[in-house]
Design a protein around this motif. Structure first.
Motif, PDB file in Angstrom:
ATOM      1  N   SER A 137     113.674  70.749 -67.310  1.00 12.84           N
ATOM      2  CA  SER A 137     114.785  71.411 -67.931  1.00 12.84           C
ATOM      3  C   SER A 137     115.460  72.632 -67.081  1.00 12.84           C
ATOM      4  N   CYS A 138     114.984  72.588 -65.937  1.00 18.36           N
ATOM      5  CA  CYS A 138     115.683  73.826 -64.910  1.00 18.36           C
ATOM      6  C   CYS A 138     115.844  73.066 -63.461  1.00 18.36           C
ATOM      7  N   PRO A 139     116.681  72.163 -63.266  1.00 20.62           N
ATOM      8  CA  PRO A 139     116.852  71.665 -62.092  1.00 20.62           C
ATOM      9  C   PRO A 139     117.512  72.700 -61.123  1.00 20.62           C
ATOM     10  N   ALA A 140     117.103  72.700 -59.916  1.00 18.98           N
ATOM     11  CA  ALA A 140     117.595  73.790 -58.999  1.00 18.98           C
ATOM     12  C   ALA A 140     119.047  73.995 -58.812  1.00 18.98           C
ATOM     13  N   PRO A 141     119.597  72.949 -58.673  1.00 21.18           N
ATOM     14  CA  PRO A 141     121.310  73.294 -58.674  1.00 21.18           C
ATOM     15  C   PRO A 141     121.744  73.777 -59.609  1.00 21.18           C
ATOM     16  N   GLU A 142     121.529  73.485 -61.021  1.00 22.51           N
ATOM     17  CA  GLU A 142     122.267  74.261 -62.211  1.00 22.51           C
ATOM     18  C   GLU A 142     121.604  75.568 -62.149  1.00 22.51           C
ATOM     19  N   PHE A 184     123.604  78.749 -62.273  1.00 24.98           N
ATOM     20  CA  PHE A 184     123.625  79.951 -63.568  1.00 24.98           C
ATOM     21  C   PHE A 184     123.281  81.173 -62.721  1.00 24.98           C
ATOM     22  N   LEU A 185     122.682  81.193 -61.865  1.00 22.70           N
ATOM     23  CA  LEU A 185     121.971  82.699 -61.191  1.00 22.70           C
ATOM     24  C   LEU A 185     123.466  83.455 -60.661  1.00 22.70           C
ATOM     25  N   LYS A 186     124.617  82.644 -60.097  1.00 18.40           N
ATOM     26  CA  LYS A 186     125.445  83.261 -59.790  1.00 18.40           C
ATOM     27  C   LYS A 186     126.187  84.429 -60.709  1.00 18.40           C
TER      28      LYS A 186
END
Ligand code: 13P
Ligand code: SF4
Length: 312
Positions: free
Chosen positions: A88-93, A97-99
Motif C-alpha cells: 500500500s505504500c510504494p516509496a515513490p508515492e 506525500f511526505l513533501k
C-alpha cells in the motif's frame, strides 16, 4: 522423501538457521530454530552467526534480516510472500506525500519495503510502537505509515496527533464485530484478544491488544481458559502448545467463517523451505546504498527497544 529430515540435513550442510513468524504453517513453526514477532525476528536476524538465514515469513521481514545482517545469505521460501501493508505504500508515492509534511518526523511500521524505510526517521513494530513514538519530542509533528488502524490506535494510546497513511492489512480488516460479539454472548467467560491492526470498532471490545508475541504471552498468563483470538490464526499453534487445555476460538469474518489466513504468509510451505535451502534461492538482495539508508531508522528502533546496537 522425508522433508523434515532433508531440511535438517540441508540446514547443517548450509550452516543455516531457520527463523519463522507465528503466522507460518504449524509444520514450519515446528522446524524453526527461532520463532517470534517482527521485532524478535529482526533482533534474532541481526545476531545470527550462521552463513544462511532461511526466513519463513513475508518479504519485508526477510528484507529486514538482510539489512540488519548484510553479509549473510538470506533466502525466503516464496518471493510471493508479500504484505498488503507494504504494497500500500510504494516509496515513490510516499516520497511525494511526505513533501506535504517537510518538518515532520516519519515513523514507519516495519511492514513496509526497504525503500519506504529509507524515507523514515524511525521504524516501529506492533510491540514497541508506543515506546518509539514517546521518544519523539512534543515539539515535533509526526507522519505515521503505512497502517491506518495501528496509527489510530497509537494516537489514542500516546495522545499524539499524527498524520496517517491509509494502508490496511487484508487479514485484520476482515474480522467482524458482529460475529465476535455473537461469540462473546455464547461464551461470556472468553477473553477477546486482538492485534492492533484490527479496526477501531473491533479493538474497542478487546480485553487485550498486542503484537503476536504479546498475545501469546497474555493467553499463557491469563487465568481465563477460553479466548477469542482476533489475529491470523497461526498464533494458536503456539498457544495450544503452551496451554493445551485452554480453548482458542479463531475470530470469524462477516460470513461467520474463521478462515482469515494471511494469503502471503501461507505462500510458504515445507516443500518450499526445503527447495530454498537446497538451491539457496529465492535470495533477498539489496543495493548497498539502500541497505545503508534503510538501516539507520531500523537501528534507531533497536536502540530505543534496548535491543542492542548493530555491528558497524
Ligand atoms: P507482529 O509483529 O505482531 O508479529 O505482526 C506482524 C504482522 O504482520 C501482523 O499482521
Ligand atoms: Fe501483512 Fe497482514 Fe499478512 Fe501481516 S497478516 S503479513 S500485515 S497481510
Amino acid at each position: 522423501m522425508n522433508l523434515i529430515e532433508e531440511i535438517k540435513k540441508l540446514k547443517k550442510q548450509r550452516h543455516a538457521v531457520i527463523l519463522a513468524h507465528y503466522y507460518q504453517e504449524s509444520e514450519i513453526q515446528d522446524i524453526a530454530d527461532f520463532l517470534g514477532d517482527s521485532l524478535a525476528l529482526a533482533v534474532a536476524a541481526q545476531k545470527c552467526t550462521q552463513d544462511v538465514i532461511l526466513f519463513a515469513g513475508v518479504h519485508f521481514m526477510a528484507e529486514t534480516a538482510k539489512i540488519l545482517n548484510p553479509t549473510k545469505t538470506v533466502v525466503i521460501p516464496s518471493m510471493n510472500a508479500g504484505c498488503s501493508l507494504a504494497d500500500s505504500c510504494p516509496a515513490p508515492e510516499f516520497e511525494k506525500f511526505l513533501k506535504n509534511y517537510p518538518d515532520y518526523e516519519v515513523v514507519s511500521y516495519i511492514n513496509c519495503t526497504a525503500a519506504t524505510k529509507a524515507l523514515s526517521t524511525v521504524i516501529c513494530t506492533s510491540s514497541n510502537a508506543e515506546k518509539v513514538i514517546n521518544t519523539i519530542t512534543k515539539d515535533k509533528k509526526i507522519v505515521f505509515a503505512p497502517d491506518y488502524n495501528l496509527g489510530r490506535f497509537l494516537i489514542k494510546k500516546t495522545g499524539r496527533d499524527m498524520v496517517l497513511w491509509k494502508g490496511t492489512c487484508v487479514v485484520h480488516i476482515t474480522f467482524s464485530l458482529k460475529e465476535i460479539q455473537k461469540l462473546k454472548l455464547e461464551s461470556p467467560q472468553a477473553e477477546i484478544i486482538a492485534h492492533p491492526e484490527c479496526e477501531e470498532t473491533v479493538l474497542s471490545v478487546a480485553d487485550f491488544i498486542g503484537s503476536t508475541t504479546k498475545l501469546i504471552h497474555y493467553a499463557t498468563e491469563s487465568s481465563h481458559k477460553k479466548f477469542i483470538v482476533v489475529t491470523e490464526p497461526g498464533v494458536i499453534h503456539q498457544m495450544k502448545k503452551i496451554n493445551p487445555d485452554n480453548e482458542y476460538i479463531p475470530a470469524p469474518n462477516d460470513s461467520g467463517c474463521a478462515c482469515n489466513l494471511c494469503p502471503y504468509m501461507k505462500e510458504n510451505t515445507l516443500e518450499k523451505v526445503y527447495l530454498a535451502l537446497r538451491d539457496l534461492k529465492p535470495e533477498i538482495t539489496l543495493e548497498p546504498d539502500l541497505i545503508e539508508s534503510s538501516r539507520k531508522p531500523l537501528q534507531r528502533m533497536l536502540e530505543i527497544s534496548g535491543a542492542g546496537t548493530l555491528p558497524s
